[in-house]
Scaffold this motif. Structure first.
Motif, PDB file in Angstrom:
ATOM      1  N   VAL A  37     -46.965  18.623  13.746  1.00 10.77           N
ATOM      2  CA  VAL A  37     -46.718  19.983  13.263  1.00 10.77           C
ATOM      3  C   VAL A  37     -45.691  20.553  14.238  1.00 10.77           C
ATOM      4  O   VAL A  37     -46.043  20.937  15.356  1.00 10.77           O
ATOM      5  CB  VAL A  37     -48.007  20.827  13.244  1.00 10.77           C
ATOM      6  CG1 VAL A  37     -47.714  22.232  12.740  1.00 10.77           C
ATOM      7  CG2 VAL A  37     -49.084  20.159  12.394  1.00 10.77           C
ATOM      8  N   PRO A  38     -44.405  20.581  13.845  1.00  8.76           N
ATOM      9  CA  PRO A  38     -43.346  20.887  14.816  1.00  8.76           C
ATOM     10  C   PRO A  38     -43.336  22.355  15.242  1.00  8.76           C
ATOM     11  O   PRO A  38     -43.439  23.258  14.434  1.00  8.76           O
ATOM     12  CB  PRO A  38     -42.066  20.532  14.066  1.00  8.76           C
ATOM     13  CG  PRO A  38     -42.415  20.685  12.625  1.00  8.76           C
ATOM     14  CD  PRO A  38     -43.871  20.335  12.507  1.00  8.76           C
ATOM     15  N   GLY A  39     -43.242  22.549  16.544  1.00 13.40           N
ATOM     16  CA  GLY A  39     -43.165  23.908  17.072  1.00 13.40           C
ATOM     17  C   GLY A  39     -44.451  24.689  16.891  1.00 13.40           C
ATOM     18  O   GLY A  39     -44.426  25.880  16.608  1.00 13.40           O
ATOM     19  N   ILE A  40     -45.613  24.032  17.096  1.00 15.02           N
ATOM     20  CA  ILE A  40     -46.892  24.716  16.896  1.00 15.02           C
ATOM     21  C   ILE A  40     -46.941  25.990  17.743  1.00 15.02           C
ATOM     22  O   ILE A  40     -46.559  25.987  18.908  1.00 15.02           O
ATOM     23  CB  ILE A  40     -48.083  23.769  17.208  1.00 15.02           C
ATOM     24  CG1 ILE A  40     -49.421  24.413  16.837  1.00 15.02           C
ATOM     25  CG2 ILE A  40     -48.069  23.298  18.642  1.00 15.02           C
ATOM     26  CD1 ILE A  40     -49.667  24.557  15.381  1.00 15.02           C
ATOM     27  N   LYS A  41     -47.365  27.078  17.132  1.00 16.56           N
ATOM     28  CA  LYS A  41     -47.440  28.367  17.813  1.00 16.56           C
ATOM     29  C   LYS A  41     -48.886  28.849  17.948  1.00 16.56           C
ATOM     30  O   LYS A  41     -49.294  29.271  19.018  1.00 16.56           O
ATOM     31  CB  LYS A  41     -46.605  29.414  17.076  1.00 16.56           C
ATOM     32  CG  LYS A  41     -45.103  29.122  17.129  1.00 16.56           C
ATOM     33  CD  LYS A  41     -44.291  30.135  16.373  1.00 16.56           C
ATOM     34  CE  LYS A  41     -44.240  31.493  16.983  1.00 16.56           C
ATOM     35  NZ  LYS A  41     -43.651  31.611  18.310  1.00 16.56           N
ATOM     36  N   THR A  42     -49.631  28.827  16.839  1.00 17.95           N
ATOM     37  CA  THR A  42     -51.022  29.283  16.881  1.00 17.95           C
ATOM     38  C   THR A  42     -51.909  28.358  16.073  1.00 17.95           C
ATOM     39  O   THR A  42     -51.482  27.731  15.100  1.00 17.95           O
ATOM     40  CB  THR A  42     -51.191  30.720  16.334  1.00 17.95           C
ATOM     41  OG1 THR A  42     -50.810  30.747  14.961  1.00 17.95           O
ATOM     42  CG2 THR A  42     -50.387  31.724  17.130  1.00 17.95           C
ATOM     43  N   LEU A  81     -41.065  18.968   6.050  1.00 15.66           N
ATOM     44  CA  LEU A  81     -41.317  18.434   4.711  1.00 15.66           C
ATOM     45  C   LEU A  81     -42.527  17.503   4.726  1.00 15.66           C
ATOM     46  O   LEU A  81     -43.291  17.455   3.758  1.00 15.66           O
ATOM     47  CB  LEU A  81     -40.079  17.707   4.181  1.00 15.66           C
ATOM     48  CG  LEU A  81     -38.786  18.529   4.105  1.00 15.66           C
ATOM     49  CD1 LEU A  81     -37.669  17.697   3.487  1.00 15.66           C
ATOM     50  CD2 LEU A  81     -38.983  19.826   3.338  1.00 15.66           C
ATOM     51  N   ASP A  82     -42.725  16.779   5.826  1.00 16.14           N
ATOM     52  CA  ASP A  82     -43.877  15.886   5.929  1.00 16.14           C
ATOM     53  C   ASP A  82     -45.188  16.669   6.000  1.00 16.14           C
ATOM     54  O   ASP A  82     -46.195  16.262   5.423  1.00 16.14           O
ATOM     55  CB  ASP A  82     -43.735  14.967   7.138  1.00 16.14           C
ATOM     56  CG  ASP A  82     -42.581  13.984   6.975  1.00 16.14           C
ATOM     57  OD1 ASP A  82     -42.303  13.548   5.838  1.00 16.14           O
ATOM     58  OD2 ASP A  82     -41.946  13.660   7.993  1.00 16.14           O
ATOM     59  N   VAL A  83     -45.193  17.801   6.719  1.00 17.02           N
ATOM     60  CA  VAL A  83     -46.394  18.639   6.767  1.00 17.02           C
ATOM     61  C   VAL A  83     -46.687  19.207   5.376  1.00 17.02           C
ATOM     62  O   VAL A  83     -47.835  19.203   4.929  1.00 17.02           O
ATOM     63  CB  VAL A  83     -46.253  19.766   7.818  1.00 17.02           C
ATOM     64  CG1 VAL A  83     -47.358  20.808   7.659  1.00 17.02           C
ATOM     65  CG2 VAL A  83     -46.278  19.188   9.225  1.00 17.02           C
ATOM     66  N   LEU A  84     -45.659  19.673   4.677  1.00 12.96           N
ATOM     67  CA  LEU A  84     -45.873  20.191   3.319  1.00 12.96           C
ATOM     68  C   LEU A  84     -46.502  19.134   2.423  1.00 12.96           C
ATOM     69  O   LEU A  84     -47.432  19.410   1.666  1.00 12.96           O
ATOM     70  CB  LEU A  84     -44.554  20.691   2.720  1.00 12.96           C
ATOM     71  CG  LEU A  84     -43.996  21.966   3.342  1.00 12.96           C
ATOM     72  CD1 LEU A  84     -42.593  22.240   2.811  1.00 12.96           C
ATOM     73  CD2 LEU A  84     -44.913  23.143   3.073  1.00 12.96           C
ATOM     74  N   THR A  85     -46.004  17.919   2.505  1.00  8.81           N
ATOM     75  CA  THR A  85     -46.566  16.825   1.703  1.00  8.81           C
ATOM     76  C   THR A  85     -48.022  16.580   2.078  1.00  8.81           C
ATOM     77  O   THR A  85     -48.868  16.372   1.206  1.00  8.81           O
ATOM     78  CB  THR A  85     -45.738  15.542   1.895  1.00  8.81           C
ATOM     79  OG1 THR A  85     -44.382  15.808   1.527  1.00  8.81           O
ATOM     80  CG2 THR A  85     -46.265  14.403   1.046  1.00  8.81           C
ATOM     81  N   ALA A  86     -48.336  16.619   3.372  1.00  9.82           N
ATOM     82  CA  ALA A  86     -49.699  16.349   3.837  1.00  9.82           C
ATOM     83  C   ALA A  86     -50.690  17.415   3.408  1.00  9.82           C
ATOM     84  O   ALA A  86     -51.851  17.114   3.153  1.00  9.82           O
ATOM     85  CB  ALA A  86     -49.714  16.217   5.357  1.00  9.82           C
ATOM     86  N   ILE A  87     -50.252  18.681   3.321  1.00  4.57           N
ATOM     87  CA  ILE A  87     -51.223  19.754   3.047  1.00  4.57           C
ATOM     88  C   ILE A  87     -51.291  20.179   1.583  1.00  4.57           C
ATOM     89  O   ILE A  87     -52.321  20.683   1.154  1.00  4.57           O
ATOM     90  CB  ILE A  87     -50.997  20.983   3.951  1.00  4.57           C
ATOM     91  CG1 ILE A  87     -49.671  21.670   3.660  1.00  4.57           C
ATOM     92  CG2 ILE A  87     -51.131  20.598   5.414  1.00  4.57           C
ATOM     93  CD1 ILE A  87     -49.464  22.979   4.411  1.00  4.57           C
ATOM     94  N   ILE A  88     -50.198  20.008   0.819  1.00  2.00           N
ATOM     95  CA  ILE A  88     -50.282  20.404  -0.597  1.00  2.00           C
ATOM     96  C   ILE A  88     -49.825  19.331  -1.566  1.00  2.00           C
ATOM     97  O   ILE A  88     -49.999  19.472  -2.773  1.00  2.00           O
ATOM     98  CB  ILE A  88     -49.541  21.726  -0.901  1.00  2.00           C
ATOM     99  CG1 ILE A  88     -48.071  21.666  -0.610  1.00  2.00           C
ATOM    100  CG2 ILE A  88     -50.188  22.877  -0.196  1.00  2.00           C
ATOM    101  CD1 ILE A  88     -47.329  22.932  -1.019  1.00  2.00           C
TER     102      ILE A  88
END
Length: 189
Positions: A37-42, A81-88
């Motif tokens: 998750v690039p640049g995780i903030k919270t 784009l990889d995170v989007l694919t993983a979550i939805i």
């Protein structure tokens, strides 16, 4: 002597998502490769509790509480784009050659599957009371609970975010785990 069971927690260094591949009743769950998750903030966890109160004789006689939901809210500095694919769901297609390469994420009705996934976050080393240690928070089985925040912002950076609801694993009933490590370890180690 066992580790102390309390600590300060400062910052978040990394977070990764892994697809939940299997959750068999009599065995160990399996997960796909970890996606950064690039640049995780919270990484914020909240829960919902339903309270039932028994009244009689014009007074409160008893109350019982039940955990009804655990939710996580994530913000991260860079859209993935990889995170989007993983979550939805959806699919990423890479095409072209330099200098005209493209990477396209397409979400279609048939591919908007909202798959189950694991999310793990970690503090930086020394972000806790133990010098050289860290804390990992693992949400074992999540599904996205709202469409991710995407888009643009005029004259500013756009921060990506999503929320997900936890379910207990079928295999071991775990919702989330918090692990204090005496010595910092990488996610998935």
């Amino acid at each position: 002597m066992p580790l102390q069971r309390f600590t300060r927690m400062y910052g978040i260094k990394d977070a990764k998502i892994s697809a939940l591949l299997t959750d068999p009743a009599a065995s160990t769950p399996t997960y796909g490769p970890a996606i950064d998750v690039p640049g995780i903030k919270t990484f914020e966890i909240t829960g919902e509790i339903e309270v039932k109160t028994l009244r009689g004789d014009n007074q409160k006689l008893a109350s019982m509480s039940a955990l009804t939901n655990v939710q996580v809210a994530i913000t991260h500095a860079k859209m993935s784009l990889d995170v989007l694919t993983a979550i939805i769901g959806g699919a990423v297609t890479d095409a072209g050659t330099t200098p005209a390469q493209t990477s396209t994420w397409d979400l279609k009705g048939a591919t908007a599957t909202f798959p189950a996934f694991k999310l793990e976050g970690v503090t930086p080393p020394n972000g806790i009371d133990l010098i050289g240690g860290d804390v990992h928070v693992v949400m074992h089985k999540l599904t996205c609970s709202a469409f991710p925040d995407l888009g643009f912002a005029e004259e500013d950076f756009r921060i990506a975010s999503f929320t997900a609801d936890a379910d207990p694993l079928i295999s071991n009933d775990k919702w989330l785990s918090v692990v204090i490590n005496e010595t910092a370890v990488a996610i998935g180690a």
